[in-house]
Motif scaffolding. Structure first.
Motif: not given
Ligand SMILES: Cc1cc2nc3c(=O)[nH]c(=O)nc-3n(C[C@H](O)[C@H](O)[C@H](O)COP(=O)(O)O)c2cc1C
Length: 629
Positions: A35, A37, A44, A68-69, A85, A89, A99, A101, A111, A113, A115, A128, A130, A132
């Motif tokens: 993916i 973002t 994001n 958002n993922c 994560i 970011i 982690l 999912n 998953n 992952l 990033v 970004f 990702g 997976q």
């Molecule tokens: C490119 C990219 C791919 C991501 N893929 C996943 C994913 O597959 N599974 C997941 O649980 N979080 C994924 N994330 C992380 C979440 O989108 C998010 O950044 C994370 O939950 C932390 O932010 P939060 O605390 O605001 O939720 C990804 C983030 C990015 C930037």
């Protein structure tokens, strides 16, 4: 990842284009989820996802793009991982993590992952990427493997035996807890050491220490303990740890390495038990007395050498045979019910019997038969110990015969003396009378006749005493209440004592007042009269003559003591006191105590005398109690 060129963002949400068709196709068809973002948009959001991502998560692109993922997260998703994560970011740093999912249908999956940020020309994160992968299977397999490994380690650690894994050169690779405990060292200190160094205090009678860890089995001592070691060679694949018989690991296809497994068992208790058993066996075999172990009915299980030698039965012949039936002379078989009844109550039977050997030879046995109980107190076996007393019996019989002959001679000389003297006197008087028959006046003749009659009376008295000796042949031993009996007896002698000025006292322990003994009242009366009459004689001329009578209980015996403060006896007198015709009194027959002893013995009692010249005499009579206490 390097900066991506030729990227266009149309509406900032859905129209993300990748110029190169080849590149686009490759990413679309990639087996991992991919993916992209847009970091410049609010929260994001995902602006691109490939097929694999949709398949993995179960969502359509329309449900994915613009979100958002984090929508993949759920209750089991680790908060710490999510924070890491977020942190990466924020710092625009790449991160690789794992982690939980959730798919669209709610099913959780692991998953893996990756990033990575993509920077714009100003060096700011624009996108970004990702990647997976569903690694549920790997995670679960490795967890299962970890669990099995831990379980195995705990199992090996719970074993008391020492287990060591070494290289062929003896370098320690692993040990269980028992090794660490024995040497008081922790695992870290032991791993990497040489096994020889660790066991440098061990000593083995048959081997050099270095050979101890090479032979298949051996015993050695360490400190005060005995150990048994068994050594095994194994072939192990280094990367996967699997054991292989071949030189090449079937799993990894690479060359395996040789290892040694040493299992060491503490056998001190076993060794000591064996030693004890060995000594017991020797004692059993070498004992001079016959030792036989039978079951509770007397069927032979084990006999020692003394038994086989004395009876002529070989162990295998007598085993399983009833000892009472073959070994007891039939004349003694009436003892068997008594023996069995006693040992079945856990009591010890001891006594004598005549035994019969294999070829009929007979022995006098002094035996004890006792029960052997198991740990729950149940009688399981009988232990028979027999001592051959044939020779002793023969010597005793000879001694008894000699004694009897001596006694008869003594008695005869007593009778000769006691009857001979008055007869001599009578003969002399009659001779003198015959010679003077015509010269003597009537009065003198009458005087001599009186003397003669006196001597005849003396003979009569003696014959009467001899009659008493046999009068008590048939005693009737029965239960006798001793205290009232003694009270009656005292009433009878009291008057005589008062008349003679002898102080008489009677003491009885409280517990003796209801005591019953086994005795014949007539016989006991006669014995007491004899003793009292001796005491009266001994008190002649004593300033304050006293006789004390005491009743006591000693174990399962009732004891009557007659204590006087009279003239007492010397050691020599005391030695002869029970001999018939022995007397220190001018007019005694010397039969009183001899008769008393005989009567007491007939009642299964005992008479004993303590005396000292000028210091009084104590005569004690002891009899079996009628009821047990
Ligand atoms: C490119 C990219 C791919 C991501 N893929 C996943 C994913 O597959 N599974 C997941 O649980 N979080 C994924 N994330 C992380 C979440 O989108 C998010 O950044 C994370 O939950 C932390 O932010 P939060 O605390 O605001 O939720 C990804 C983030 C990015 C930037």
């Amino acid at each position: 990842m390097s900066e991506v060129e030729n990227q266009e963002v149309n509406d900032g949400k859905r129209n993300f284009n990748i110029e190169s068709k080849v590149f686009s196709k490759a990413v679309d068809e990639c087996f991992a989820g991919v993916i992209i973002t847009d970091a410049r948009l609010e929260d994001n959001p995902i602006v691109y996802c490939n097929k694999a991502f949709c398949e993995m998560t179960g969502y359509n692109p329309e449900e994915i793009i613009g979100r958002n993922c984090r929508f993949l997260q759920g209750p089991e998703s680790s908060r710490d991982i999510i924070a890491s994560i977020r942190n990466a970011i924020e710092k625009a740093e790449p991160i690789e993590t794992k982690l939980v999912n959730y798919r669209k249908n709610g099913q959780p999956f692991w998953n893996k992952l990756l990033v990575s940020p993509v920077f714009d020309r100003d060096g700011k994160p624009a996108y970004f990427i990702g990647i997976q992968m569903d690694v549920t299977h790997e995670v679960e397999t490795s967890r299962r493997f970890e669990k099995i490994k831990n379980e195995w380690i705990y199992t090996v650690d719970a074993i008391d035996d020492l287990i060591l894994l070494t290289t062929t050169e003896g370098k320690i690779l692993r040990v269980n807890k028992a090794v660490a405990d024995l040497f008081g060292r922790n695992f870290k200190d032991i791993i990497g050491c040489s096994i020889l160094e660790l066991f440098d205090q061990a000593s083995c009678e048959e081997l050099e220490l270095d050979k101890l860890f090479e032979v298949s089995k051996a015993e050695f001592t360490l400190g005060k303990n005995y150990y048994q070691i068994s050594n095994h060679c194994i072939s192990v694949c280094n990367p996967c740890g699997r054991q292989n018989q071949e030189n090449i690991c079937k799993n990894c296809g690479i060359k395996t390495e040789s290892r040694r497994v040493h299992v060491i068992r503490n056998i001190t208790e076993e060794k000591e038990l064996n030693l004890r058993l060995e000594w017991l066996e020797k004692a059993f075999e070498q004992a001079l007395d016959c030792v036989v172990i039978t079951d509770i009915n007397g069927f032979v299980e084990q006999v020692n050498k003394a038994f086989t030698e004395r009876t002529g039965w070989q162990s295998h012949e007598i085993r399983g045979v009833n000892l009472f039936e073959v070994h007891f002379d039939p004349r003694y078989s009436k003892l068997i019910p008594e023996i069995l009844s006693k040992v079945s109550k856990g009591e010890v039977w001891s006594g004598e019997y005549v035994s019969r050997g294999r070829n009929g030879n007979r022995h006098y046995e002094e035996a004890s038969i006792s029960s052997i109980k198991d740990k729950d107190g149940k009688i399981r076996k009988l232990l028979h110990i027999q001592r051959d007393v044939t020779e002793r019996k023969r010597l005793e019989a000879i001694a008894a015969d000699v004694n009897l002959a001596e006694n008869i001679a003594y008695v005869f000389s007593g009778i000769r003396h006691e009857i001979g003297n008055p007869i001599n006197t009578i003969k002399t008087i009659l001779t003198v009378m015959r010679n003077n028959l015509h010269q003597w006046p009537k009065e003198k003749t009458a005087e001599y006749i009186e003397t003669c009659l006196g001597e005849v009376e003396r003979i009569e008295y003696l014959l009467k005493a001899l009659k008493t000796f046999s009068i008590y042949e048939d005693l009737e031993v029965k239960s006798l209440k001793l205290y009232p009996f003694m009270e009656d007896f005292l009433k009878f002698i009291e008057k005589d004592f008062n008349r003679r000025g002898i102080q008489l006292s009677f003491q009885a322990e409280e517990r003796c007042k209801k005591m019953e003994i086994k005795a014949d009242p007539r016989g006991l009366y006669q014995v007491l009269l004899n003793i009292i009459s001796n005491a009266i004689d001994a008190l002649e001329g004593i300033e304050i003559p006293t006789v004390k009578i005491k009743l006591q209980r000693s174990g399962n015996k009732g004891v009557i003591s007659i204590i006087d403060n009279g003239c007492g006896m010397s050691e020599a007198e005391l030695k002869n006191v029970f001999k018939p015709f022995y007397t220190t009194k001018p007019y005694g027959t010397g039969l009183g105590l001899a008769i008393s002893k005989k009567i007491v013995a007939k009642m299964n009692g005992e008479i004993s005398i303590l005396s000292e010249k000028a210091n009084g005499t104590t005569v004690s009579l002891s009899f079996d109690l009628a009821q047990p206490y």
